[in-house]
Design a protein around this motif. Structure first.
Motif, PDB file in Angstrom:
ATOM      1  N   THR A   1       0.845  -1.192   0.000  1.00  0.00           N
ATOM      2  CA  THR A   1       0.000   0.000   0.000  1.00  0.00           C
ATOM      3  C   THR A   1       0.879   1.241   0.000  1.00  0.00           C
ATOM      4  OG1 THR A   1      -1.727  -1.148   1.237  1.00  0.00           O
ATOM      5  CG2 THR A   1      -1.812   1.245   1.217  1.00  0.00           C
ATOM      6  N   ILE A   2       0.683   2.102  -0.982  1.00  0.00           N
ATOM      7  CA  ILE A   2       1.399   3.375  -1.014  1.00  0.00           C
ATOM      8  C   ILE A   2       0.642   4.334  -0.110  1.00  0.00           C
ATOM      9  CG2 ILE A   2       2.289   5.216  -2.478  1.00  0.00           C
ATOM     10  CD1 ILE A   2       2.211   3.303  -4.825  1.00  0.00           C
ATOM     11  N   GLN A   3       1.283   4.778   0.947  1.00  0.00           N
ATOM     12  CA  GLN A   3       0.593   5.562   1.968  1.00  0.00           C
ATOM     13  C   GLN A   3       1.550   6.546   2.617  1.00  0.00           C
ATOM     14  OE1 GLN A   3       1.353   4.817   5.658  1.00  0.00           O
ATOM     15  NE2 GLN A   3       3.161   3.972   4.634  1.00  0.00           N
ATOM     16  N   SER A   4       0.974   7.419   3.425  1.00  0.00           N
ATOM     17  CA  SER A   4       1.780   8.387   4.156  1.00  0.00           C
ATOM     18  C   SER A   4       1.058   8.799   5.427  1.00  0.00           C
ATOM     19  CB  SER A   4       2.062   9.626   3.298  1.00  0.00           C
ATOM     20  OG  SER A   4       2.810  10.593   4.034  1.00  0.00           O
ATOM     21  N   VAL A   5       1.818   8.937   6.501  1.00  0.00           N
ATOM     22  CA  VAL A   5       1.318   9.518   7.745  1.00  0.00           C
ATOM     23  C   VAL A   5       1.973  10.879   7.899  1.00  0.00           C
ATOM     24  CG1 VAL A   5       1.233   9.318  10.252  1.00  0.00           C
ATOM     25  CG2 VAL A   5       0.965   7.289   8.838  1.00  0.00           C
ATOM     26  N   MET A   6       1.161  11.921   7.995  1.00  0.00           N
ATOM     27  CA  MET A   6       1.686  13.276   8.158  1.00  0.00           C
ATOM     28  C   MET A   6       1.622  13.652   9.638  1.00  0.00           C
ATOM     29  SD  MET A   6      -0.217  12.987   5.132  1.00  0.00           S
ATOM     30  CE  MET A   6      -1.550  14.157   4.960  1.00  0.00           C
TER      31      MET A   6
ATOM     32  N   GLY B   1      -0.339  17.915  18.006  1.00  0.00           N
ATOM     33  CA  GLY B   1      -1.392  16.933  18.244  1.00  0.00           C
ATOM     34  C   GLY B   1      -2.221  16.628  17.020  1.00  0.00           C
ATOM     35  N   GLY B   2      -1.882  17.219  15.873  1.00  0.00           N
ATOM     36  CA  GLY B   2      -2.619  16.970  14.639  1.00  0.00           C
ATOM     37  C   GLY B   2      -2.054  15.790  13.877  1.00  0.00           C
ATOM     38  N   VAL B   3      -2.791  15.363  12.845  1.00  0.00           N
ATOM     39  CA  VAL B   3      -2.376  14.200  12.058  1.00  0.00           C
ATOM     40  C   VAL B   3      -2.978  14.294  10.668  1.00  0.00           C
ATOM     41  CG1 VAL B   3      -4.318  12.731  12.714  1.00  0.00           C
ATOM     42  CG2 VAL B   3      -2.157  11.666  12.073  1.00  0.00           C
ATOM     43  N   GLY B   4      -2.302  13.683   9.727  1.00  0.00           N
ATOM     44  CA  GLY B   4      -2.828  13.532   8.379  1.00  0.00           C
ATOM     45  C   GLY B   4      -2.548  12.137   7.869  1.00  0.00           C
ATOM     46  N   SER B   5      -3.395  11.665   6.971  1.00  0.00           N
ATOM     47  CA  SER B   5      -3.252  10.325   6.409  1.00  0.00           C
ATOM     48  C   SER B   5      -3.558  10.390   4.922  1.00  0.00           C
ATOM     49  CB  SER B   5      -4.207   9.354   7.110  1.00  0.00           C
ATOM     50  OG  SER B   5      -4.253   8.109   6.434  1.00  0.00           O
ATOM     51  N   ALA B   6      -2.794   9.641   4.145  1.00  0.00           N
ATOM     52  CA  ALA B   6      -3.000   9.628   2.698  1.00  0.00           C
ATOM     53  C   ALA B   6      -2.731   8.234   2.163  1.00  0.00           C
ATOM     54  CB  ALA B   6      -2.085  10.639   2.009  1.00  0.00           C
ATOM     55  N   ILE B   7      -3.525   7.822   1.182  1.00  0.00           N
ATOM     56  CA  ILE B   7      -3.302   6.566   0.466  1.00  0.00           C
ATOM     57  C   ILE B   7      -3.345   6.861  -1.030  1.00  0.00           C
ATOM     58  CG2 ILE B   7      -4.163   5.039   2.271  1.00  0.00           C
ATOM     59  CD1 ILE B   7      -6.800   4.881   0.800  1.00  0.00           C
ATOM     60  N   PHE B   8      -2.577   6.083  -1.782  1.00  0.00           N
ATOM     61  CA  PHE B   8      -2.434   6.309  -3.214  1.00  0.00           C
ATOM     62  C   PHE B   8      -2.581   4.988  -3.961  1.00  0.00           C
ATOM     63  CE2 PHE B   8       0.086   9.318  -0.804  1.00  0.00           C
ATOM     64  CZ  PHE B   8      -0.229  10.549  -1.377  1.00  0.00           C
ATOM     65  N   ASN B   9      -2.986   5.102  -5.224  1.00  0.00           N
ATOM     66  CA  ASN B   9      -3.088   3.923  -6.092  1.00  0.00           C
ATOM     67  C   ASN B   9      -2.589   4.313  -7.471  1.00  0.00           C
ATOM     68  OD1 ASN B   9      -3.771   1.357  -7.065  1.00  0.00           O
ATOM     69  ND2 ASN B   9      -5.796   2.041  -7.711  1.00  0.00           N
ATOM     70  N   LEU B  10      -1.523   3.649  -7.916  1.00  0.00           N
ATOM     71  CA  LEU B  10      -0.909   3.954  -9.202  1.00  0.00           C
ATOM     72  C   LEU B  10      -1.444   2.985 -10.255  1.00  0.00           C
ATOM     73  CD1 LEU B  10       1.230   5.566 -10.802  1.00  0.00           C
ATOM     74  CD2 LEU B  10       2.881   3.780 -10.165  1.00  0.00           C
ATOM     75  N   HIS B  11      -1.991   3.529 -11.330  1.00  0.00           N
ATOM     76  CA  HIS B  11      -2.517   2.716 -12.428  1.00  0.00           C
ATOM     77  C   HIS B  11      -1.446   2.498 -13.497  1.00  0.00           C
ATOM     78  CE1 HIS B  11      -6.720   2.908 -11.015  1.00  0.00           C
ATOM     79  NE2 HIS B  11      -6.436   4.152 -10.642  1.00  0.00           N
TER      80      HIS B  11
ATOM     81  N   VAL C   1      -7.223  14.877   7.198  1.00  0.00           N
ATOM     82  CA  VAL C   1      -6.459  15.518   8.262  1.00  0.00           C
ATOM     83  C   VAL C   1      -7.385  15.759   9.442  1.00  0.00           C
ATOM     84  CG1 VAL C   1      -4.809  16.616   6.705  1.00  0.00           C
ATOM     85  CG2 VAL C   1      -6.900  17.823   7.333  1.00  0.00           C
ATOM     86  N   ALA C   2      -6.792  15.938  10.632  1.00  0.00           N
ATOM     87  CA  ALA C   2      -7.564  16.209  11.844  1.00  0.00           C
ATOM     88  C   ALA C   2      -6.657  16.853  12.873  1.00  0.00           C
ATOM     89  CB  ALA C   2      -8.173  14.924  12.410  1.00  0.00           C
TER      90      ALA C   2
END
Length: 955
Positions: free
Chosen positions: A413-418, A430-440, A451-452
Motif C-alpha cells: 500500500t502506497i501511503q503516508s502519515v503526516m 497533536g494533529g495528524v494527516g493520512s493519505a493513500i495512493f493507487n498507481l494505475h 487531516v484532523a
C-alpha cells in the motif's frame, strides 16, 4: 535445564502478576472486561517452541523478554532445539543459557556497555578494534547526526531512505520468481507467464503475483528442495490479475532453503482448460532499485517460455537501466552454441525506438543493459505504460517474447502519515494527516487524504520533493483545490505524472505537505512510502483510522501521528495494521498499541480509564497482527464506533495518540432484547440443543447446556445469577438494591424485596416518574434496564458483581454513571472483610471469637500481610531486588509488597539528549560519554545527585 525451567516459571509468575493487577484495575473501574491478548499461535502440526506467549521455529535463537519492568534479558540466549519422539515426530525444546561468560575482555581501560548489548565494548576511538560497537548501531547513531545535513542534499540522494524509522522487525529480504508453463507431456501447451515478488520479514513471507495469458489460479504451492509441498495457499476469487498472500511462521530449515534459492513455486487453475506454471524463487540485486517492470509473453503456444524485465531510471539522468530474466527462449538447438545472439527492442505501437543486439549463453540467459538519454516523448510514453520491450533470438528457430512496461506492481500500500514532528519546522500540535495512493498502469495516481486536529484552516496541500535547501520547498503537484475543509478530506487523481515522478514515488522519495493559516510552510508533513502487505483483508482503497494526540483524553500536544487499518474476518478475528510517524528523538520509540473498548458503563471523557486489551508492543514505525477471542461486547463497540486504538509511549503512558475505530460486523452473539433483561437469555436459549452440544465452549449445569456468554437464574436458588464463560459456570449471589421506602414486601418469584406501594400512597409519584421514562438506563454489564434514579453494584462478566463500584441511572439523560466506592480509613493493624464479596474491610471487634480470627487469617491472602515472589515471602512494605535465573539479582529493579500485591518498577532514568550513550556496569541508567576522562568521576557524582522529576509509574 533447571535454570531454563526456572526462567520459564518466573515468566509465568510475572504474567500471572500482570493479570492479577489487571483484574484489580477492573475492580477499580467498572467497565466490561477485555482480556489480555494471546499471541497468535501457528497452525496445528507446525513444529517449534512456545515461550512467553511467542512461537519460535526450530533452531531459532532469541533473548527472552520478561515484560515491564524487567525487559529483554540480553545476556540470556534461548534456543529452540529440535527433538524427535519415539514415533519419529519432531518437536521443539527450549534451552536457555547465560552468554555473559562468552564475552571477550575489551582491550581498553574504560570499557562501556551500550544499550541493548550484553558484552562491554571499547568506546569509539578506543584501543580495541576488534571490540568496536555494532556497525549497524553506529549507522543509526550517524543518521541522527546527518538529519540536519539531509536538508542540504540534492533531491536524488536516497541515503535518508535507509530508514532510521525502521525497527528490527521491519528488516526484509526480497526475492523474485519467473513462472512459466510446465513442460510435462500430459499437460496442454500454454504460453502462460506469471511474475512473483516476495518479501521476507523474520519468519513471514509476503508475496505479490501477477499473471498473464491464463485464468485465475485456484491454488499456489511452495515446494521445498525435495519437491515436497511446504505450503499451499488457496487463491480467493477476484476479478483482479493480482494475487496477494502471506506465508507465516516459516520453519528454520525452510528459511535456509529460501535463502539458498532452493525453493520453487507452482500455480495452477482448476476450472476449464487446466493451466499450470512453475518457477524458482531467487534473490536478485535489481529488486531494490526496480521502479518499472514488464512481464514478457509469447503469442505462440510455447511451453516454458517467458520472461520478466526489471527497470529503473538513473537518479540524475534519463537513462533507463534494465535486467532481463528469461526462460525457455534458448532452445535445445542452442545448447551446443557458446553464445546465442538476441535482439532487444524498445517499441511504441510496433515502431522500433531503440534496438540492442547482444549475446547470451544457454546456461545464463539473464541480460542487463542501459538505454541512454531517453527523450521527452519516450519518457512520456514510459509514464503512460505505452512502451513495449521485446526480446527475440536470431538465426534458426527464432523465438520472441514481449510485454508493456508499467510502474512496478505489488500488493503493498502506497501511503503516508503526516505529523507535526516531521514538518520542515518540527513541532508538537497533536494533529495528524493520512493519505493513500493507487498507481494505475497508465500513470494515473489516485489519492485520498484526510487531516484532523490542525491548529488552523488548511491553506495548502501539496506533493513535494525533498527540499534541496532548508525551507526551499519543491512542489510537484497542488492538491489544495480538491480539499474539502468541512470534511477535512481531499480526493482526486493526478493524471500528469511523469516517468521521473513515478520512479521517485516507488523509491519513497516524495512527500506530502499540509500548510495551515498558522504554519504557512507546513504544519504536517509525511514521507510517501510503500507499506508491506501483511495479509490484512481490509479494503486498501479506503482511508484508515486516524490516530492523533488531540483525540487522546485529555488531548496531548504530540509530535506524532498515525493511522490504522482494522478489519474483522468471518471467524470474528480482528486484524490490524498500524503505522506511526513523527515521534521525536527524545521520545522512547518503544510503544504499545491498545484496543480500548469503551463500555457504556464508563463515560467517554477525560476520566475514562477502562481496561485495554494489548494488541502488541512494537519498535519503530509499524505494527500488525491478529486478535482472537473477542467478546460480544467488544464486537458491539466496534460495530457502533465506540472503540479506540491507542498508542502509548513511556513519556505518555496514558496515551500518545489514539483514534476512534468503527468496524461494522455481523459477529455480535446477541442483539439487545425486546424485553429488557431477557434479551440475551432468550436468544441464546433459542439455539438448537444439538448445536449447543457440539459447541466446545458451552457449559453444562442442571442437566442443561448453556451457550458461551449466556446468563440465567439457576433453579436451585433464585438469589443467584449464573453465567457461562467458555465451559466454566460462574454463579454469583444477587445484590439487592437499598430501598428508601418505609414498607417492603417479598414477591414469591423474586429474590429482592420491593416497596409496598399499596401501603404508601404518598410515594406513588415516584413510580409514575419511572413510567414517564420507560427507557431508563440500559447497562451493558448485566444487560438490564434500570429505572431512573436507582443505584446498583455493576455486574461485570466473568467477575460477577463488583461491590467496589456503584452505578446510578441519571433519569434526565438516561446515562449510567459509575464511580468507585470510597472505603473509610481504618486505625487497626489487621482489618478484615466480614463477607468475601464485601468491598471495604472493617476493624475486627475486640471480643471476636476464635472462629472469627480464623476467618480473618484466611482473608489475609487478600492482601494485608505477606507477598510471595518466586519462592520467597515478604512482609507488607518490604523492598527487594528480584533475582532472575541465569542472570542473578536485578539491581536496577525495585520490588515492594503492597498489602499482599507484589509491585515492581525499573529505576526511572532521565532523558538524554546527547548522541553517544553508554551504561557502565555498576550503573542502572545510561550516561552521556564525555571525551574528558578526567571529568568522569565528577560526572558520576553529579548524576547520582540529579533527582528524577518524572512521575513514577507502577506496573
Amino acid at each position: 535445564m533447571q535454570a531454563c525451567r526456572a526462567l520459564r516459571a518466573l515468566l509465568l509468575l510475572l504474567t500471572c502478576a500482570w493479570l492479577h493487577s489487571a483484574a484489580a484495575s477492573r475492580l477499580k473501574s467498572p467497565a466490561l472486561p477485555i482480556q489480555s491478548e494471546k499471541e497468535l499461535m501457528p497452525s496445528k502440526g507446525l513444529s517449534g517452541c512456545s515461550f512467553g506467549g511467542w512461537f519460535y521455529s526450530l533452531e531459532d535463537t532469541w533473548h527472552p523478554d520478561l515484560g515491564e519492568p524487567f525487559g529483554v534479558m540480553h545476556c540470556v540466549q534461548c534456543f529452540c532445539e529440535p527433538q524427535k519422539s519415539r514415533r519419529g515426530k519432531v518437536f521443539g525444546k527450549v534451552n536457555c543459557k547465560n552468554i555473559k561468560q562468552d564475552c571477550q575482555e575489551p582491550d581498553c581501560d574504560h570499557p562501556i556497555l551500550l544499550p541493548g548489548h550484553c558484552c562491554k565494548t571499547c568506546p569509539k576511538g578506543g584501543g580495541d578494534k576488534e571490540s568496536l560497537p555494532d556497525p549497524g548501531l553506529d549507522f543509526f547513531q550517524e543518521k541522527g547526526k546527518e538529519k540536519e545535513d539531509d536538508l542540504h542534499k540534492s533531491y536524488n540522494d536516497r541515503s535518508y531512505l535507509s530508514s532510521e524509522d525502521t525497527g528490527p522487525a521491519e528488516s526484509r529480504t526480497d526475492f523474485v520468481g519467473l513462472l512459466t508453463g510446465v513442460t510435462e507431456s500430459w499437460l496442454p501447451s500454454t504460453n502462460s507467464v506469471a511474475r512473483a515478488r516476495f518479501s521476507l520479514t523474520r519468519t513471514s513471507l509476503a508475496f505479490s503475483i501477477t499473471y498473464q495469458r491464463m485464468g485465475r489460479p485456484s491454488k499456489i504451492v511452495f515446494l521445498d528442495s525435495d519437491g515436497t509441498t511446504a505450503f499451499e495457499y488457496k487463491v480467493p476469487k477476484s476479478q483482479s490479475d493480482m494475487i496477494c498472500g502471506v506465508w507465516k511462521n516459516l520453519a528454520k530449515p525452510l528459511l535456509r532453503q529460501l535463502q539458498n534459492e532452493q525453493m520453487r513455486i507452482t500455480m495452477a487453475t482448476s476450472t476449464g482448460r487446466r493451466e499450470e506454471v512453475e518457477g524458482k524463487i531467487i534473490k536478485h540485486r535489481a529488486l531494490f532499485a526496480e521502479t518499472f517492470s514488464s512481464t514478457l509473453t509469447s503469442e505462440e503456444q510455447n511451453q516454458g517460455m517467458g520472461g520478466i524485465a526489471m527497470l529503473t531510471l538513473s537518479d540524475s539522468e534519463n537513462n533507463l537501466h534494465f535486467i532481463l530474466i528469461l526462460q525457455g527462449l534458448v532452445t535445445h538447438a542452442h545448447k551446443d552454441l557458446p553464445l546465442v545472439p538476441i535482439r532487444v527492442q524498445l517499441l511504441y505501437r510496433q515502431h522500433v525506438l531503440r534496438e540492442i543486439r547482444a549475446n547470451i549463453t544457454a546456461h545464463d540467459p539473464d541480460f542487463a543493459e542501459v538505454l541512454m538519454d531517453l527523450n521527452s516523448r519516450e519518457l512520456f510514453w514510459l509514464s503512460r505504460g505505452q512502451l513495449e520491450i521485446a526480446v527475440a533470438t536470431e538465426g534458426q528457430d527464432t523465438r520472441q517474447i514481449s510485454g508493456f512496461i508499467t510502474g512496478r506492481k505489488s500488493c503493498d500500500t502506497i501511503q503516508s502519515v503526516m505529523s507535526s514532528g516531521d514538518a520542515l519546522t518540527p513541532g508538537k500540535t497533536g494533529g495528524v494527516g493520512s493519505a493513500i495512493f493507487n498507481l494505475h498502469d497508465n500513470g494515473t495516481l489516485d489519492y485520498q487524504v484526510q487531516v484532523a486536529g490542525l491548529s488552523g484552516a488548511v491553506v495548502g496541500l501539496t506533493i513535494e520533493l525533498k527540499p534541496r535547501r532548508r525551507h526551499k520547498r519543491s512542489v510537484l503537484y497542488d492538491l489544495t483545490p480538491e480539499f474539502d475543509g468541512a470534511l477535512g478530506r481531499a480526493q482526486g487523481s493526478w493524471s500528469r505524472l511523469e516517468a521521473r515522478h513515478i520512479h521517485m514515488l516507488l523509491q519513497n522519495e516524495l512527500f506530502i505537505n499540509v500548510a495551515t493559516a498558522h504554519s504557512q510552510e507546513g504544519e504536517l508533513r509525511g514521507q510517501i512510502k510503500a507499506l508491506l502487505y501483511s495479509g490484512l483483508g481490509a479494503p486498501r482503497h479506503e482511508l484508515p483510522t486516524l490516530l492523533a494526540g488531540h483525540l487522546v483524553a485529555p488531548p496531548v500536544l504530540s509530535s506524532a501521528g498515525g493511522h490504522a487499518w482494522v478489519w474483522v474476518d468471518e471467524q470474528c478475528h480482528l486484524h490490524y495494521q498500524i503505522v506511526v510517524a513523527g515521534l521525536s528523538k527524545g521520545d522512547d520509540l518503544a510503544g504499545s498499541a491498545h484496543l480500548h473498548g469503551l463500555a457504556e458503563i464508563g463515560e467517554m471523557d477525560e476520566s475514562s480509564n477502562g481496561p485495554k486489551r494489548l494488541l502488541t508492543g512494537f519498535y519503530g514505525a509499524q505494527a500488525h497482527g491478529v486478535l482472537k477471542d473477542l467478546s460480544a461486547e467488544l464486537l458491539q463497540h466496534l460495530g457502533r464506533g465506540m472503540a479506540f486504538i491507542q498508542i502509548s509511549t513511556k513519556l505518555n503512558p496514558q496515551g500518545e495518540i489514539r483514534g476512534r475505530v468503527h468496524v461494522p460486523n455481523s459477529c455480535e452473539l446477541s442483539a439487545r432484547g425486546k424485553a429488557g433483561d431477557e434479551s440475551e437469555a432468550d436468544e441464546v436459549g433459542a439455539r438448537d440443543p444439538e448445536e449447543l452440544k457440539r459447541d466446545p465452549n458451552t457449559c453444562f449445569l442442571e442437566n442443561q447446556h448453556r451457550a458461551h456468554g449466556s446468563r440465567w437464574t439457576p433453579n436451585y436458588d433464585k438469589c443467584f445469577s449464573c453465567s457461562c464463560q467458555k465451559k466454566t459456570v460462574i454463579c454469583d449471589p444477587l445484590i439487592c438494591p437499598v430501598l428508601t421506602c418505609g414498607r417492603t414486601i417479598q414477591p414469591e418469584d423474586k429474590c429482592c424485596p420491593v416497596c409496598d406501594e399499596r401501603k404508601e400512597p404518598k410515594d406513588t409519584k415516584a413510580p409514575e416518574k419511572v413510567e414517564e421514562h420507560l427507557e431508563g438506563c440500559y447497562f451493558e454489564g448485566d444487560q438490564k434496564m434500570h429505572a431512573p434514579g436507582t443505584t446498583w453494584h455493576p455486574f461485570v462478566p466473568p467477575f460477577g458483581y463488583i461491590k467496589c463500584a456503584i452505578c446510578t441511572c441519571k433519569g434526565s439523560t438516561g446515562e449510567v454513571h459509575c464511580e468507585k466506592v470510597t472505603c473509610p480509613a481504618l486505625t487497626c493493624s489487621r482489618p478484615v472483610r466480614r463477607n468475601p464479596s464485601d468491598c471495604c474491610k472493617e476493624c475486627p471487634e475486640e471480643e471476636k471469637s476464635p472462629a472469627g480470627m480464623e476467618h480473618a487469617d484466611m482473608m489475609q491472602a487478600d492482601g494485608t500481610l505477606q507477598c510471595k515472589f518466586g519462592k520467597n515471602y515478604y512482609q507488607n512494605s518490604d523492598n527487594w531486588h528480584p533475582r532472575v535465573p541465569l542472570v542473578g539479582e536485578m539491581k536496577c529493579i525495585n520490588c515492594w509488597c503492597d498489602h499482599g500485591v507484589t509491585k515492581c518498577q525499573r529505576k526511572q532514568c532521565p532523558v538524554l539528549t546527547c548522541q553517544n550513550v553508554a551504561r557502565k556496569d555498576d550503573k542502572c541508567c545510561p550516561e552521556c560519554l564525555d571525551s574528558k576522562e578526567e571529568g568522569e568521576e565528577e560526572e558520576e557524582v553529579l548524576t547520582t545527585k540529579v533527582p528524577d522529576k518524572r512521575p513514577s509509574r507502577r506496573h
